[in-house]
Design a protein around this motif. Structure first.
Motif, PDB file in Angstrom:
ATOM      1  N   GLY A 272      26.402 -19.058   2.125  1.00 40.85           N
ATOM      2  CA  GLY A 272      26.353 -18.465   3.461  1.00 40.85           C
ATOM      3  C   GLY A 272      25.056 -17.734   3.732  1.00 40.85           C
ATOM      4  N   ARG A 273      24.158 -17.677   2.765  1.00 40.32           N
ATOM      5  CA  ARG A 273      22.903 -16.965   2.948  1.00 40.32           C
ATOM      6  C   ARG A 273      21.726 -17.903   2.683  1.00 40.32           C
ATOM      7  NH1 ARG A 273      23.058 -11.568  -0.535  1.00 40.32           N
ATOM      8  NH2 ARG A 273      21.080 -11.324   0.596  1.00 40.32           N
ATOM      9  N   SER A 274      20.564 -17.486   3.163  1.00 35.62           N
ATOM     10  CA  SER A 274      19.352 -18.260   2.900  1.00 35.62           C
ATOM     11  C   SER A 274      18.920 -18.062   1.445  1.00 35.62           C
ATOM     12  CB  SER A 274      18.239 -17.818   3.846  1.00 35.62           C
ATOM     13  OG  SER A 274      17.067 -18.559   3.593  1.00 35.62           O
ATOM     14  N   ASN A 275      18.455 -19.137   0.809  1.00 37.77           N
ATOM     15  CA  ASN A 275      18.056 -19.095  -0.599  1.00 37.77           C
ATOM     16  C   ASN A 275      16.720 -19.818  -0.778  1.00 37.77           C
ATOM     17  OD1 ASN A 275      20.669 -18.090  -2.144  1.00 37.77           O
ATOM     18  ND2 ASN A 275      21.376 -19.594  -0.623  1.00 37.77           N
ATOM     19  N   ALA A 276      15.982 -19.407  -1.797  1.00 36.34           N
ATOM     20  CA  ALA A 276      14.725 -20.080  -2.147  1.00 36.34           C
ATOM     21  C   ALA A 276      14.702 -20.308  -3.648  1.00 36.34           C
ATOM     22  CB  ALA A 276      13.519 -19.254  -1.721  1.00 36.34           C
ATOM     23  N   ILE A 277      14.373 -21.541  -4.052  1.00 38.91           N
ATOM     24  CA  ILE A 277      14.311 -21.906  -5.465  1.00 38.91           C
ATOM     25  C   ILE A 277      12.874 -22.294  -5.788  1.00 38.91           C
ATOM     26  CG2 ILE A 277      15.145 -23.481  -7.246  1.00 38.91           C
ATOM     27  CD1 ILE A 277      17.701 -23.813  -5.623  1.00 38.91           C
ATOM     28  N   PRO A 278      12.211 -21.589  -6.731  1.00 39.06           N
ATOM     29  CA  PRO A 278      10.813 -21.925  -7.057  1.00 39.06           C
ATOM     30  C   PRO A 278      10.721 -23.277  -7.762  1.00 39.06           C
ATOM     31  CG  PRO A 278      11.644 -20.256  -8.563  1.00 39.06           C
ATOM     32  CD  PRO A 278      12.712 -20.451  -7.521  1.00 39.06           C
ATOM     33  N   LEU A 279       9.608 -23.972  -7.549  1.00 34.49           N
ATOM     34  CA  LEU A 279       9.333 -25.271  -8.171  1.00 34.49           C
ATOM     35  C   LEU A 279       8.139 -25.120  -9.113  1.00 34.49           C
ATOM     36  CD1 LEU A 279       9.600 -27.538  -4.974  1.00 34.49           C
ATOM     37  CD2 LEU A 279      11.375 -27.120  -6.694  1.00 34.49           C
ATOM     38  N   GLY A 280       8.391 -25.230 -10.423  1.00 30.87           N
ATOM     39  CA  GLY A 280       7.297 -25.237 -11.381  1.00 30.87           C
ATOM     40  C   GLY A 280       6.836 -23.875 -11.830  1.00 30.87           C
ATOM     41  N   GLU A 281       7.780 -22.943 -12.019  1.00 34.30           N
ATOM     42  CA  GLU A 281       7.385 -21.604 -12.452  1.00 34.30           C
ATOM     43  C   GLU A 281       7.436 -21.446 -13.960  1.00 34.30           C
ATOM     44  OE1 GLU A 281      11.793 -21.331 -12.658  1.00 34.30           O
ATOM     45  OE2 GLU A 281      10.284 -22.456 -11.572  1.00 34.30           O
ATOM     46  N   ALA A 282       7.812 -22.505 -14.690  1.00 33.53           N
ATOM     47  CA  ALA A 282       7.972 -22.390 -16.142  1.00 33.53           C
ATOM     48  C   ALA A 282       6.628 -22.161 -16.811  1.00 33.53           C
ATOM     49  CB  ALA A 282       8.617 -23.662 -16.692  1.00 33.53           C
ATOM     50  N   GLY A 283       6.663 -21.563 -17.993  1.00 36.83           N
ATOM     51  CA  GLY A 283       5.460 -21.349 -18.783  1.00 36.83           C
ATOM     52  C   GLY A 283       4.534 -20.297 -18.223  1.00 36.83           C
ATOM     53  N   GLY A 284       5.062 -19.422 -17.374  1.00 39.11           N
ATOM     54  CA  GLY A 284       4.233 -18.360 -16.815  1.00 39.11           C
ATOM     55  C   GLY A 284       3.265 -18.819 -15.749  1.00 39.11           C
ATOM     56  N   ARG A 285       3.399 -20.086 -15.265  1.00 34.52           N
ATOM     57  CA  ARG A 285       2.488 -20.579 -14.239  1.00 34.52           C
ATOM     58  C   ARG A 285       2.928 -20.109 -12.852  1.00 34.52           C
ATOM     59  NH1 ARG A 285       3.788 -25.332 -17.131  1.00 34.52           N
ATOM     60  NH2 ARG A 285       2.143 -26.088 -18.515  1.00 34.52           N
ATOM     61  N   GLU A 286       1.977 -20.119 -11.927  1.00 33.04           N
ATOM     62  CA  GLU A 286       2.319 -19.929 -10.520  1.00 33.04           C
ATOM     63  C   GLU A 286       3.141 -21.130 -10.068  1.00 33.04           C
ATOM     64  OE1 GLU A 286       1.702 -17.862  -7.742  1.00 33.04           O
ATOM     65  OE2 GLU A 286       1.416 -16.361  -9.296  1.00 33.04           O
ATOM     66  N   PRO A 287       4.215 -20.938  -9.316  1.00 27.92           N
ATOM     67  CA  PRO A 287       4.976 -22.094  -8.828  1.00 27.92           C
ATOM     68  C   PRO A 287       4.107 -23.005  -7.967  1.00 27.92           C
ATOM     69  CG  PRO A 287       6.206 -20.059  -8.492  1.00 27.92           C
ATOM     70  CD  PRO A 287       4.828 -19.668  -8.896  1.00 27.92           C
ATOM     71  N   VAL A 288       4.385 -24.315  -8.062  1.00 25.51           N
ATOM     72  CA  VAL A 288       3.717 -25.266  -7.178  1.00 25.51           C
ATOM     73  C   VAL A 288       4.194 -25.062  -5.744  1.00 25.51           C
ATOM     74  CG1 VAL A 288       3.504 -27.731  -6.638  1.00 25.51           C
ATOM     75  CG2 VAL A 288       3.316 -26.947  -9.002  1.00 25.51           C
ATOM     76  N   GLY A 289       5.439 -24.649  -5.600  1.00 23.59           N
ATOM     77  CA  GLY A 289       6.014 -24.433  -4.278  1.00 23.59           C
ATOM     78  C   GLY A 289       7.423 -23.922  -4.423  1.00 23.59           C
ATOM     79  N   GLU A 290       8.202 -24.110  -3.374  1.00 24.44           N
ATOM     80  CA  GLU A 290       9.592 -23.658  -3.408  1.00 24.44           C
ATOM     81  C   GLU A 290      10.437 -24.508  -2.477  1.00 24.44           C
ATOM     82  OE1 GLU A 290       9.406 -19.598  -2.270  1.00 24.44           O
ATOM     83  OE2 GLU A 290       8.858 -20.002  -0.188  1.00 24.44           O
ATOM     84  N   LEU A 291      11.714 -24.538  -2.784  1.00 26.06           N
ATOM     85  CA  LEU A 291      12.703 -25.232  -1.972  1.00 26.06           C
ATOM     86  C   LEU A 291      13.481 -24.159  -1.218  1.00 26.06           C
ATOM     87  CD1 LEU A 291      13.932 -28.088  -1.426  1.00 26.06           C
ATOM     88  CD2 LEU A 291      15.545 -27.622  -3.270  1.00 26.06           C
ATOM     89  N   VAL A 292      13.393 -24.146   0.120  1.00 26.48           N
ATOM     90  CA  VAL A 292      14.020 -23.119   0.951  1.00 26.48           C
ATOM     91  C   VAL A 292      15.281 -23.707   1.576  1.00 26.48           C
ATOM     92  CG1 VAL A 292      13.741 -21.566   2.901  1.00 26.48           C
ATOM     93  CG2 VAL A 292      11.781 -22.074   1.415  1.00 26.48           C
ATOM     94  N   LEU A 293      16.429 -23.088   1.265  1.00 22.99           N
ATOM     95  CA  LEU A 293      17.731 -23.560   1.746  1.00 22.99           C
ATOM     96  C   LEU A 293      18.279 -22.526   2.720  1.00 22.99           C
ATOM     97  CD1 LEU A 293      18.315 -24.112  -1.888  1.00 22.99           C
ATOM     98  CD2 LEU A 293      18.959 -26.016  -0.436  1.00 22.99           C
ATOM     99  N   PRO A 294      18.289 -22.827   4.030  1.00 23.93           N
ATOM    100  CA  PRO A 294      18.795 -21.845   4.996  1.00 23.93           C
ATOM    101  C   PRO A 294      20.303 -21.672   4.864  1.00 23.93           C
ATOM    102  CG  PRO A 294      18.283 -23.923   6.077  1.00 23.93           C
ATOM    103  CD  PRO A 294      17.814 -24.059   4.661  1.00 23.93           C
ATOM    104  N   VAL A 314      17.877 -27.348 -10.139  1.00 20.56           N
ATOM    105  CA  VAL A 314      16.678 -28.025  -9.643  1.00 20.56           C
ATOM    106  C   VAL A 314      15.734 -28.191 -10.829  1.00 20.56           C
ATOM    107  CG1 VAL A 314      14.728 -27.946  -8.068  1.00 20.56           C
ATOM    108  CG2 VAL A 314      16.953 -27.047  -7.337  1.00 20.56           C
ATOM    109  N   THR A 315      15.536 -29.440 -11.255  1.00 24.00           N
ATOM    110  CA  THR A 315      14.683 -29.754 -12.408  1.00 24.00           C
ATOM    111  C   THR A 315      13.355 -30.258 -11.897  1.00 24.00           C
ATOM    112  OG1 THR A 315      16.671 -30.387 -13.637  1.00 24.00           O
ATOM    113  CG2 THR A 315      14.547 -31.034 -14.567  1.00 24.00           C
ATOM    114  N   PHE A 316      12.274 -29.608 -12.297  1.00 18.85           N
ATOM    115  CA  PHE A 316      10.945 -29.924 -11.772  1.00 18.85           C
ATOM    116  C   PHE A 316      10.086 -30.547 -12.873  1.00 18.85           C
ATOM    117  CE2 PHE A 316       6.557 -28.793 -10.482  1.00 18.85           C
ATOM    118  CZ  PHE A 316       6.563 -29.348  -9.204  1.00 18.85           C
ATOM    119  N   VAL A 317       9.454 -31.669 -12.552  1.00 22.29           N
ATOM    120  CA  VAL A 317       8.496 -32.313 -13.458  1.00 22.29           C
ATOM    121  C   VAL A 317       7.118 -31.822 -13.046  1.00 22.29           C
ATOM    122  CG1 VAL A 317       7.567 -34.492 -14.320  1.00 22.29           C
ATOM    123  CG2 VAL A 317       9.973 -34.335 -13.682  1.00 22.29           C
ATOM    124  N   ASP A 318       6.525 -30.988 -13.887  1.00 20.45           N
ATOM    125  CA  ASP A 318       5.277 -30.321 -13.539  1.00 20.45           C
ATOM    126  C   ASP A 318       4.090 -31.074 -14.126  1.00 20.45           C
ATOM    127  OD1 ASP A 318       3.196 -28.585 -13.009  1.00 20.45           O
ATOM    128  OD2 ASP A 318       4.357 -26.780 -13.467  1.00 20.45           O
TER     129      ASP A 318
END
Length: 830
Positions: A272-294, A314-318
């Protein structure tokens, strides 16, 4: 494209029909035909995909392909070659082409210092069909050039003669119909755990399961040009893997190691709330982006909004982690507006799995937003071309979902960031991709050899060559910033051409990391240090310097030697030094495929302990079509290859060469006649001090090629040096005594037996493996023999386990000859 046109050979005046068929939603409505790249007007049946040509003329020879289209897009077929012969012209010359085999070391060299003998071969080229041959769209069995007659030659060798069969005449006959297979093993990329009893799909059809150890075998359907297989974990711990698997269309099996990504642990979200899931944050890196779910984005399959607790994985291939390239799905290709399959360059791909928190039922997602950090795009021109794609699991092609456009960002870590933003609906379980089409394309020529001599006639076929495109760090070409694409190809008689990204202005804009495997065994690349040898690498200077060739152990000798890296510098058309390979422009694929062996190319080779193989009836194990039906053939059945090895333990201060001599034993047509010789050097056991072991191939007992009567091969095992037989495996001795006749074992310097008809196993010191690929059968059998088990695999010799016969070897007194040497110098007397 589900049916591609097939190549044909016709005489002038005959007719020919080409066919193609495409599938899609909506169904393709129009078909277009092209001759040598030029559209044919008025000759194609636009709705059926048939092209009929009547009364052929010589100028109609060339390549033909079709294009199918609908409002959804287009797809092109693979090209088919039409050869038009003059009436009465022979497509299969009676005189064989040259083909060399190596004679045993005891055979005298010719005047030129060579021990190679020309046994001849017939090229497996198609012959023209007869006037009564059907000209429809079905599979055309047809006629092919092949062996019509063989002759037996007697080659003088060390006081005796060595029998050898050579091709005397070629002619047209029925084409061989070998089985085409891909085999391999599926494992988790992180732990190496096998995918046990996983589902295998071709297209939308389930074709089987993986085995307990993750092994699989797929028979390639006839007419397939691009094999797309999907592997599914029934326990849903691993992300579905969609793989494009190269194969050898001439027959036999090609081996692949398939890696599957582990699903990321799910997080709980409030639907029922807006959510954001980071893409590629593993290993201490800056995320490549994020998936925003309203809020309200999660939907049940019925369309009802689900606002409860959601478990989201959400499994990301970095691609910033080079180690993820082997586990990524598909081959990063899409069909452009013209229907041509062209490459993509990835910035990351992700798989999503949304489920209800309580019941675990699968959920879909309505319009969601994908936000990509523009700062992660290092090539400015890619910002304008970035798109969002999803993978079609049946075709293995990526399909456009939407465009990512520049938009303002929010504050993150006190700095302003710019995002590329696109929208997406998740209606089925697919893999999604952040990609750009890349038109800076080339091909790289790679060949594989059986040893470090790099003889043109000792090339290996059926080797899987893998190329990963890298984007190097500025000034640090050996330290890649990210990978962007991967491709695979299988070597044929003239090597392999692998597609890659390249750049004409900046040679180091793209780099390529290349590896090669044969039956799961890694081949070795040519060394680049301490000194670079252009003649060994296979590329002349100054182009080699521009490519910056470096083997994987260039800076650290402890690393493996099984890969090399180059800068993919696009050849300068005005520079003669760059017009001869190994890099070819994308429109020069034919020049790459047909390049002579003397042209620049990059190399791998097989590292083997000293060994030698001789067959009375020559056979090229990498080309199943070279098999000839003969009573003296080492392999009696071209559809199934059975490899047999015996394990020999040698107790002595060094390593020894061991020979197996294989002659007809019980069959009336072959009794006393030689099938072949095998030499293998023993390998020291690191745990046993003065002991080594040898895994020596022998010709299995069984039916000969006519399948009417079995032969128990008379096998003699003779070690080099002053060796004395001290022990024979008790189970093997009992088996041979229960299955007479017994071979004469009067000489203590050798061991003889009539080959068992049963497969036996490690308890007897005998290792037998059956496979559709002779090299793969031998590799598996050798691995089991080294390990001393019937189901294991090892590259480290365990001489004390699973042996058949033991010899004690001593340094012989000066001037005395061993039995092995006497067999070489005067075999009749010995």
């Amino acid at each position: 494209m589900v049916l591609h046109p097939a190549g044909r050979v016709r005489e002038a005046g005959q007719d020919v029909t080409f066919c193609c068929k495409a599938s899609g939603t909506p169904a393709p409505q129009k078909y277009y035909w092209y001759h040598n790249g030029t559209l044919l007007e008025g000759t194609a049946e636009r709705s059926s995909g048939r092209l009929a040509l009547r009364g052929l003329a010589p100028e109609q020879a060339g390549t033909y392909h079709c294009k199918a289209s609908s409002e959804a897009g287009a797809i092109r077929s693979a090209p088919a070659q039409l050869t038009v012969l003059a009436q009465g012209q022979q497509s299969c010359r009676a005189e064989p082409e040259p083909s060399l085999v190596e004679l045993p070391s005891e055979c005298p060299q010719d005047a030129g210092g060579s021990r190679y003998y020309n046994v001849g071969r017939c090229p497996a080229s198609p012959c023209p069909g007869g006037p009564a041959e059907p000209s429809g769209c079905g599979e055309e069995s047809g006629l092919c050039c092949g062996v019509r007659r063989m002759e037996l030659r007697q080659v003088p060798c060390a006081g005796s003669v060595l029998p050898l069969k050579v091709v005397a005449e070629c002619g047209c006959g029925p084409c061989a119909q070998p089985r085409v297979l891909v085999q391999g093993r599926v494992t988790a990329a992180d732990t190496g755990e096998p995918l046990r009893f996983g589902h295998i799909f071709l297209g939308g059809e389930k074709v089987g399961f993986t085995g307990y150890q993750g092994s699989f075998t797929i028979e390639v359907p006839p007419g397939t040009r691009r094999l797309v297989a999907r592997f599914v974990d029934g326990q849903q711990r691993l992300v579905d893997a969609v793989k494009v698997l190269p194969f050898d269309w001439r027959g036999g099996a090609v081996y692949h190691e398939v890696k599957m990504l582990r699903k990321k642990e799910p997080v709980e979200l409030d639907g029922g709330r807006s959510n954001a899931i980071p893409l590629g944050e593993a290993g201490g890196r800056e995320p490549v982006g994020e998936l925003v779910l309203p809020a309200g984005a999660f939907l049940r399959p019925s369309g009802e909004v689900f606002n409860g607790t959601v478990k989201a994985s959400v499994t990301f291939v970095d691609p910033r982690d080079v180690g993820t390239a082997g586990a990524a799905s598909s081959d990063l290709s899409f069909a452009n507006a013209e229907g041509e399959i062209v490459p993509l360059r990835t910035y990351g791909m992700f798989a999503v799995d949304f489920r209800e928190g309580d019941g675990g039922a699968a959920l879909q997602a309505g319009p969601v937003q994908v936000r990509m950090d523009a700062g992660q795009v290092w090539m400015a021109e890619h910002l304008r071309k970035m798109k969002l794609w999803s993978l079609n699991p049946e075709s293995g092609l990526w399909e456009e979902e939407g465009v990512l456009r520049l938009a303002g960002g929010g504050r993150r870590k006190r700095e302003e960031r710019t995002f590329l933003v696109g929208n997406l609906e998740i209606r089925e379980r697919r893999l999604f991709n952040l990609d750009v089409p890349e038109d800076r394309r080339c091909f790289v020529k790679v060949r594989a050899y059986s040893n470090e001599k790099f003889n043109p006639y000792e090339q290996l076929e059926g080797v899987v060559v893998n190329l990963i495109n890298l984007e190097p760090q500025p000034g640090f070409p050996s330290n890649p910033r990210a990978w962007g694409r991967f491709d695979s190809a299988v070597t044929g008689p003239n090597g392999a051409c692998l597609p890659t990204f390249c750049d004409a202005r900046r040679p180091d804009a793209y780099a390529a990391l290349v590896t090669a495997t044969l039956g799961g065994e890694e081949l070795e690349a040519v060394a680049s240090s301490p000194k670079l040898n252009p003649s060994a690498v296979g590329v002349a200077q100054p182009y080699l310097g521009k490519l910056g060739y470096r083997r994987s152990d260039h800076e650290d000798a402890a690393l493996k030697k099984t890969a090399f890296q180059i800068n993919v510098a696009k050849p300068d058309p005005d520079n003669a030094d760059e017009s001869n390979g190994p890099v070819y422009s994308y429109r020069s694929l034919r020049e790459c495929e047909e390049a002579p062996v003397g042209a620049n190319h990059l190399r791998f080779y097989r590292v083997e302990v000293d060994k030698y193989e001789y067959n009375v009836v020559p056979f090229k194990e990498s080309d199943v079509t070279s098999w000839t039906g003969d009573y003296l053939a080492w392999w009696p059945n071209p559809q199934e290859f059975r490899a047999c090895f015996i394990k020999v333990r040698l107790e002595g201060p060094r390593e020894y060469m061991v020979r197996s001599r294989n002659v007809g034993g019980s069959h009336p047509r072959t009794r006393g006649q030689l099938y072949g010789l095998r030499d293998s050097r023993s390998v020291r056991d690191p745990l046993l001090g003065d002991a080594s072991g040898a895994c020596v191939e022998f010709k299995c007992g069984g039916m000969l090629f006519d399948q009417s009567l079995a032969d128990r091969t008379l096998v003699s095992i003779v070690p080099q040096g002053s060796c004395r037989r001290t022990a024979v495996n008790g189970l093997l001795r009992d088996y041979l005594s229960r299955h007479p006749p017994l071979a004469d074992n009067n000489h203590t310097g050798a061991f003889s037996m009539l080959a068992p008809l049963d497969p036996l196993g490690h308890n007897y010191g005998i290792y037998t493996v059956t496979d559709q690929n002779p090299r793969l059968a031998k590799e598996i059998a050798i691995g089991r023999c080294f390990a001393g088990t019937s189901d294991g695999f090892s590259r480290e010799m365990r001489a004390g386990e699973g042996t058949a016969v033991t010899f004690e070897c001593q340094e012989r007194p000066a001037g005395s000859e061993s039995l092995f040497q006497r067999l070489l110098s005067s075999p009749a007397e010995a």
